[in-house]
Structure formats: structure tokens, C-alpha cells
Write a protein that holds these residues in place. Structure first.
Motif, PDB file in Angstrom:
ATOM      1  N   ASP A 145       0.839  -1.201   0.000  1.00 46.77           N
ATOM      2  CA  ASP A 145       0.000   0.000   0.000  1.00 46.77           C
ATOM      3  C   ASP A 145       0.871   1.246   0.000  1.00 46.77           C
ATOM      4  N   ILE A 146       0.393   2.278  -0.684  1.00 53.54           N
ATOM      5  CA  ILE A 146       1.043   3.583  -0.601  1.00 53.54           C
ATOM      6  C   ILE A 146       0.772   4.169   0.778  1.00 53.54           C
ATOM      7  N   HIS A 147       1.807   4.722   1.406  1.00 54.17           N
ATOM      8  CA  HIS A 147       1.641   5.321   2.731  1.00 54.17           C
ATOM      9  C   HIS A 147       0.794   6.590   2.599  1.00 54.17           C
ATOM     10  N   PRO A 148      -0.413   6.606   3.203  1.00 60.48           N
ATOM     11  CA  PRO A 148      -1.299   7.768   3.030  1.00 60.48           C
ATOM     12  C   PRO A 148      -0.756   9.051   3.660  1.00 60.48           C
ATOM     13  N   GLY A 149       0.146   8.917   4.627  1.00 63.00           N
ATOM     14  CA  GLY A 149       0.672  10.103   5.292  1.00 63.00           C
ATOM     15  C   GLY A 149       1.958  10.620   4.687  1.00 63.00           C
TER      16      GLY A 149
END
Length: 400
Positions: free
Chosen positions: A297-301
Motif C-alpha cells: 500500500d502507498i503510505h497515506p501520510g
């Protein structure tokens, strides 16, 4: 005295080239010298070096009859530059890591994209910074046109690598290019499988206090990883496997999505483009690709999406139009070292390592301020030769 066992000369036959036990022993010695480089003062290396010849002969025997198994790892928390869990493999296991690296790295070097910078010869952080600077200038016609930079990070990358997927990727390439191997494919497959599927959390020796793990996110520890998931941070092979795991994403972005200005360092990657909407759409497609193919997953932060004139932070620097600055983390670390430089080993080497990094960027005033700060913290004089510190004299007249 250890007696060597006798093995058939074609034990490691590969690609029409004989690589028998004697050749394996030569390769092990080369791997040993590489593994001990710059680490000969450590206890584990000195302990191994006492009888290293007989130990390497015994290791060759165990590799040949496939009775080799990895030993216990030392687990500890590193707090710089960020808090992370590190597994240090036993020194003998590190020799095997270098052996495997020497056998297969050249094959993967030939298929990696140019703009992958981590753990590669003539690459590294400086190369990544230069390539991003060049990408920004290229996309904006030297800052005369609008362009945007999208920088993404993968969430808990090493802790979420699926071992089955990684093993499939590695063997797919090695099967295709087996003629480039100097050893038997079956033998190298055995070693790779042993390394990838080894669980370092079993019987790991914990170094430091268990309270060091306080504050470490749950998904940043191998102790919490699902079965057959995650690679230990700290191993040479983990760095190579990390590049292999994301090679498919690199080629998807470069060739399928068609982004000319793209680069990656481990799990930190960027794209530069004149079309803002194209970058937005690409981020969605990359997220889907990672989920469906690599279970990541792409890190949302850690999504950075800005106009190039705003600047972008990448690999310890901050890139602005026509200039590059050292970021606050590196600057603060140098100040902390200055505070302790009178009580640590190799103070000149520490100073010069930071100065060597900083001189590549717009940091003359910063370097001058830090050294002046040192004079106010107990130094009597600092002697320079060009950009290097030649001598530090303390007020107690102690010379280093």
C-alpha cells in the motif's frame, strides 16, 4: 584440524563452466573478505578471524551437502534517522549473503532500470538527488514552464514483502538467464530459498532494552508480521531483494504509464510531469498495481504533491529552484555530533563525513556556522585543509 570431505568435481556445474567445491571455497573466501570490509574491529569478525580458514572450509562442506542453516540474529532498535527494527545476521551468515550477492547481482543489474538508486554500484543517495534535480529541470525546461512533482512512499515496505512472490520473481529471472550463472541453478536456488524463508525472529538475541520498541508502529516489526511475510532490515540480500521486488513497479511506471522522469530509492519514489491530472491518475493506478501484484500500500501520510517551485525533500536534502539545501535532520545530527565529538572515537572522520556530504550542496554558510559552534563548545582550534578538517585541538590541549 578439520578434514575436508571429497565431493565430485561437477557438483556445482553450471552453464558449461565447472564450479566444483574448490571453486566454491575460493568464492567463499572472496565473500568473507567482502563481509569483513570496514568491520574488522567488531567482536564477531575478530572472533571468526581467529580460525577463519578452517571455518570457511567447514562452511563449504555444509553448503555442499546442504546441511547449512542460518544462525541466530541479533535484534535491536536503531533510532537514527528514524526508529526502526534491525536484525543483524551472524557473521557467517553474512558471508553466505555476500556469496549469493556475488553470484546473482550482475544478472539483476542488467535488467534494473537506470533510475533505481539503492544498494547499486555507482548509484546511491547522491545519484538519486542529482537525477531528481535533472528530472525537474528537464520537465520544466529549466524552470521556465510549470511542472509538478509527486513523491510517494510504501507503507511498511520490508515488513510486508511476500516471500512467495519474491521467490517467484527471483527464480523467474534466474531461470531465464541461467546461462549467465557461474554455479548450478539448483544450488543457488537452494541458497536463495534458505535466505528468503529464514525467520530471524525465532531465537533472536535481543540487544538493548525491550522498552526500545515503545513507539515503534505495530506493522514496523517482524515479530508482528504474518507468516512468510517480511524481510529483515540490515542484510545485504534484503537490499537486493528489495530492489527485485519493486522492479516490476519501476517498469510499469516507466514503460506502461510512460513517465520519463521517474526514480526510486528503496521504497521512496518520485515522478515529475507537466500534467498535474496525469500525475493524479497515475497515483491511483500505481496504488491498484501495488495492491493486486505486490500486496503493498502507498503510505497515506507520505504523499507529497506540489509545484516544483515549492521544492521537494528527497534523500536528506531539499531541492529548490537552482539550489539544494541540507535538510533539518542532517543538520541537527551534525550539531549533535559536534556536542559529543570530544568523547567519541574517530572525531576527524565523523566531521569529514558530514562535511563531505554537505560540500556537494549549497551549504557553505551552514558548514561555517557548525564549525564555529564547535569552537564555542570546547575546541581551542580547528585546522582545515580545503574542505576537510585536519586537526582538532581541545582547550585541554589534547590533540586528535
Amino acid at each position: 584440524m578439520i578434514c575436508a570431505r571429497v565431493y565430485p568435481s561437477n557438483l556445482l556445474l553450471g552453464g558449461g563452466r565447472v564450479a566444483n567445491r574448490d571453486k566454491l571455497l575460493v568464492d567463499l573466501f572472496e565473500a568473507y573478505y567482502a563481509a569483513r570490509k570496514n568491520k574488522r574491529s567488531s567482536y564477531s569478525v575478530m572472533e571468526y578471524e581467529v580460525n577463519y580458514e578452517s571455518r570457511l572450509i567447514a562452511l563449504a562442506d555444509r553448503l555442499c551437502d546442504r546441511s547449512y542453516t542460518p544462525k541466530k540474529s541479533i535484534c535491536f532498535i536503531s533510532f537514527y534517522p528514524v526508529q526502526r527494527e534491525v536484525f543483524a545476521a551472524n557473521f557467517e551468515d553474512r558471508i553466505v549473503h555476500h556469496l549469493v550477492y556475488n553470484y546473482i547481482n550482475h544478472i539483476f543489474e542488467d535488467i534494473f532500470i537506470h533510475d533505481s538508486y539503492s544498494c547499486r554500484k555507482n548509484k546511491g543517495t547522491s545519484s538519486g538527488i542529482k537525477r531528481l534535480k535533472k528530472a525537474i529541470r528537464g520537465a520544466s525546461d529549466n524552470y521556465t514552464k510549470d511542472a509538478y512533482v509527486l513523491k510517494l512512499d510504501i507503507k511498511g515496505y520490508f515488513m510486508n514483502i511476500k516471500k512467495d512472490v519474491l521467490m517467484f520473481q527471483v527464480m523467474k529471472v534466474l531461470n531465464k538467464f541461467s546461462y549467465k550463472l557461474k554455479v548450478n541453478l539448483d544450488f543457488i536456488s537452494y541458497l536463495i530459498k534458505m535466505i528468503i524463508y529464514h525467520d530471524p525472529t525465532k531465537d533472536a538475541v535481543i540487544k538493548g532494552d525491550r522498552s526500545d520498541w515503545a513507539g515503534l508502529p505495530y506493522d514496523k516489526s517482524l515479530f508482528n508480521a504474518p507468516r512468510d511475510t517480511g524481510l529483515p532490515i540490515g542484510n545485504l540480500t534484503s537490499q537486493l531483494f528489495g530492489n527485485i521486488y519493486l522492479d516490476g513497479m519501476d517498469k510499469y511506471i516507466k514503460h506502461k504509464l510512460g513517465f520519463r522522469y521517474y526514480g526510486r530509492y528503496v521504497d521512496d519514489f518520485f515522478m515529475v510531469c507537466k500534467d498535474k491530472q496525469r500525475l493524479k491518475l497515475a497515483m491511483k493506478k500505481i496504488d491498484i498495481f501495488l495492491k493486486e501484484n505486490l500486496f503493498l500500500d502507498i503510505h497515506p501520510g507520505k504523499i507529497y504533491f506540489q509545484h516544483i517551485k515549492t521544492g521537494v525533500k528527497f534523500l536528506g536534502v531539499f531541492i529548490k529552484p537552482y539550489r539544494i539545501y541540507i535538510d533539518k535532520r542532517c543538520k541537527s545530527a551534525f550539531y549533535r555530533k559536534i556536542d559529543t565529538i570530544g568523547i567519541v572515537d574517530k572525531p576527524l572522520e565523523i566531521c569529514n563525513s558530514y562535511l563531505g556530504l554537505m560540500k556537494n550542496y549549497d551549504s557553505f554558510r551552514l558548514r561555517d556556522n557548525i564549525l564555529r559552534y564547535g569552537l564555542n563548545r570546547g575546541y581551542n582550534s580547528i585546522t582545515m585543509s580545503g574542505d576537510r578538517v585536519k586537526r582538532i585541538e581541545f582547550k585541554q590541549k589534547e590533540k586528535i
